[in-house]
Design an enzyme around this catalytic site. Structure first.
Site, short mmCIF file in Angstrom:
data_model
loop_
_atom_site.label_atom_id
_atom_site.label_comp_id
_atom_site.label_asym_id
_atom_site.label_seq_id
_atom_site.Cartn_x
_atom_site.Cartn_y
_atom_site.Cartn_z
N HIS A 267 0.84 -1.21 0.00
CA HIS A 267 0.00 0.00 0.00
C HIS A 267 0.87 1.26 0.00
O HIS A 267 0.72 2.14 -0.85
CB HIS A 267 -0.91 -0.01 1.23
CG HIS A 267 -1.82 1.17 1.33
ND1 HIS A 267 -3.11 1.16 0.87
CD2 HIS A 267 -1.61 2.43 1.82
CE1 HIS A 267 -3.66 2.35 1.07
NE2 HIS A 267 -2.78 3.14 1.65
N GLU A 268 1.80 1.32 0.93
CA GLU A 268 2.64 2.52 1.03
C GLU A 268 3.57 2.62 -0.19
O GLU A 268 3.88 3.72 -0.65
CB GLU A 268 3.44 2.53 2.34
CG GLU A 268 2.58 2.53 3.60
CD GLU A 268 1.50 3.62 3.66
OE1 GLU A 268 1.65 4.67 3.02
OE2 GLU A 268 0.48 3.40 4.36
N HIS A 271 1.68 4.39 -2.83
CA HIS A 271 1.78 5.84 -2.64
C HIS A 271 3.16 6.32 -3.09
O HIS A 271 3.30 7.35 -3.75
CB HIS A 271 1.62 6.20 -1.16
CG HIS A 271 0.20 6.21 -0.65
ND1 HIS A 271 -0.77 7.00 -1.20
CD2 HIS A 271 -0.39 5.53 0.37
CE1 HIS A 271 -1.93 6.81 -0.53
NE2 HIS A 271 -1.72 5.92 0.42
N GLU A 297 -4.68 7.85 -3.08
CA GLU A 297 -5.16 6.59 -2.53
C GLU A 297 -5.46 5.58 -3.65
O GLU A 297 -5.35 4.38 -3.45
CB GLU A 297 -6.39 6.85 -1.66
CG GLU A 297 -6.79 5.72 -0.73
CD GLU A 297 -5.79 5.42 0.39
OE1 GLU A 297 -4.81 6.17 0.56
OE2 GLU A 297 -6.01 4.41 1.09
ZN ZN Z 1 -3.17 5.22 1.81
#
Ligand code: ZN
Length: 503
Positions: A267-268, A271, A297
């Site tokens: 997830h990170e 980003h 996101e």
């Molecule tokens: Zn996030």
């Protein structure tokens, strides 16, 4: 002074402002990773000094004069050209910052500091009464913020606009309620199916050093550049794009939890890929900055869920996982593992929710926070309203407020209008992913072969390198040929979960 000179002067000032803010970002990263506890008070002073300096620069009269000179000048920039975008966005930011009276900013900062402390205490004791007066005060001040920022829409729209420029509550409702109408029955059917994966597979013994190296290998495989970024440990994972060549991601490890660190890292890293893909030549200007929280996101959710929880991804990575974690995975089949990482079950806590029910958590918060802001829901009635709605949407009754309306930090921090960006991220991810699939052909075949570069290249070109050229809704239309809607996300969820659960 010509408009061109004024533009150059403006950009120079704005770049300095962003440099200053990136200094604060380094301090913020350090604070959440390596700073000793004892440094907190000194760090707060450093932050306050930098924030004050940044505010002064961002709201300086000279910036306003330069903007007016450019806007009144006879030199007209082509719409959506780099200078036009930079002027438009700097004007937006300048107006936003100058519209808020300093006294209100200070009052809100104080109120939220106290509210966060009260919230922590209230959550620990599951005693909403301790938080109530603080939330009341934060809401009162936040309504003043909305009043100051409003440009025609509702108070809630003004707050939402801080995180998702141009988005409106009316448009969110159109998409969100359509999503709920299809998602709730899907979740109900999954619950009724009586089927469930063996989730215990993921809470076996996964030694932390191996989790770290496996997570790094996966982040590297999808394209995160460790020459221009790093991964560290923290309590609440985040990604900080400090500047060109320096993107910091974080995760947290638990020896008996595989999914938390691994999918947190993906997830990170998602980003981080966005931040690493921004055009370094435009650093410090809107053309070198991300569009909105929702679009940010969309990148993290795409890599975490659409790619990372996909079957093709594990066709490539499961054999490696079995090599790295032989004890935990020796008797586990690829199918059982794939089902375990796609376990859907209604639960009380948003941050632990699966890919499908997660959105129901957000829709509930969106409805309640709008009612709080618009004065349709008295703060004292929040726990009751939460529980009633939760039972309707999830078929579960929260045992206490710690598992209900006290679970998230956002409202205590004054982050009202923020929650919708999470579901916007999922919706945009679905639309982008669908468009990428139609442009790039056999994405699954590529992932199964460990090839993630085509997808990343596609995202780089269409999204990352465009900076703030388009608003989020314009970008979605431009990239996917369709306005934002719920259909791509529902199609993704149905095609994944119907076969898994036989519904
Ligand atoms: Zn996030």
């Amino acid at each position: 002074m010509s408009a061109q000179r004024a533009y150059e002067d403006l950009i120079g000032r704005w770049k300095e402002l962003q440099l200053l803010e990136s200094c604060a970002a380094v301090l913020g990263w350090d604070e959440r990773t390596y700073m000793p506890r004892g440094g907190a008070a000194h760090r707060a002073e450093q932050h306050a000094l930098l924030a004050g300096m940044a505010h002064e620069r961002a709201t300086a009269a000279e910036v306003g004069e330069l903007l007016s000179r450019i806007e009144e000048g006879d030199e007209h920039f082509t719409p959506d050209s780099t200078p036009a975008v930079n002027v438009r966005e700097i004007r937006r930011e300048y107006d936003r910052r100058t519209k808020l009276p300093r006294s209100l900013v200070v009052a809100l900062a104080k109120a939220t500091t106290l509210a966060e402390q009260a919230w922590q205490d209230a959550r620990e004791k599951s005693a909403f009464g301790l938080f109530l007066p603080h939330l009341d005060e934060v809401l009162r001040l936040t309504r003043e913020v909305a009043e100051a920022l409003k440009t025609g829409g509702s108070a809630y729209d003004a707050l939402l606009d801080r995180f998702e420029p141009g988005e409106t509550s009316r448009n969110l409702k159109r998409v969100f309620w359509a999503l709920r109408d299809e998602l709730a029955p899907l979740v109900a059917a999954i619950v009724d199916s009586g089927k469930a994966p063996d989730a215990s597979i993921l809470i076996r013994d996964y030694p932390v050093p191996e989790q770290a190296s496996f997570g790094i290998a996966a982040a590297e495989a999808i394209g995160f550049d460790f020459e221009r970024g790093r991964l560290d440990e923290t309590v609440h994972p985040f990604c900080s794009g400090i500047g060109p060549g320096d993107t910091r991601i974080t995760t947290r490890y638990d020896r008996n939890q595989f999914a938390q660190a691994f999918f947190g890292t993906l997830h990170e890293a998602g980003h981080g890929l966005y931040d690493q893909g921004l055009d370094a030549a435009h650093f410090g200007t809107p053309m070198g900055d991300a569009v909105s929280l929702g679009i940010h996101e969309s990148q993290s959710r795409m890599w975490e869920n659409f790619v990372g929880r996909g079957r093709a991804f594990w066709t490539h990575f499961f054999p490696q996982a079995r090599d790295v974690f032989p004890l935990a995975l020796v008797d586990v089949s690829p199918d059982a593992f794939y089902f375990a990482v796609n376990d859907v079950r209604p639960s009380f806590i948003r941050v632990e929710a699966d890919e499908a029910t997660y959105n129901l958590h957000i829709l509930l918060r969106f409805a309640l926070e709008e009612a709080l802001v618009e004065g349709d829901l008295p703060v004292a009635d929040l726990p009751g309203a939460w529980n009633e709605r939760f039972e309707r949407d999830f078929g579960l009754k929260p045992p206490d407020d710690a598992h209900g309306c006290l679970q998230d930090v956002h409202w205590s921090a004054g982050l009202i209008g923020y929650f919708p960006t999470y579901t916007l991220g999922n919706l945009c991810a679905a639309q982008f992913f669908e468009a990428a699939r139609s442009d790039l052909g056999d994405l699954d075949g590529q992932f199964a072969g460990g090839e993630f570069q085509p997808l990343l290249g596609w995202l780089r070109e269409r999204i990352h390198r465009e900076g703030k050229r388009y608003t989020a809704s314009e970008l979605v239309e431009k990239v996917t040929g369709k306005p934002l809607d719920h259909q791509a996300l529902m199609a993704h969820l149905k095609s994944k979960f119907r076969p898994l659960y036989g519904v």
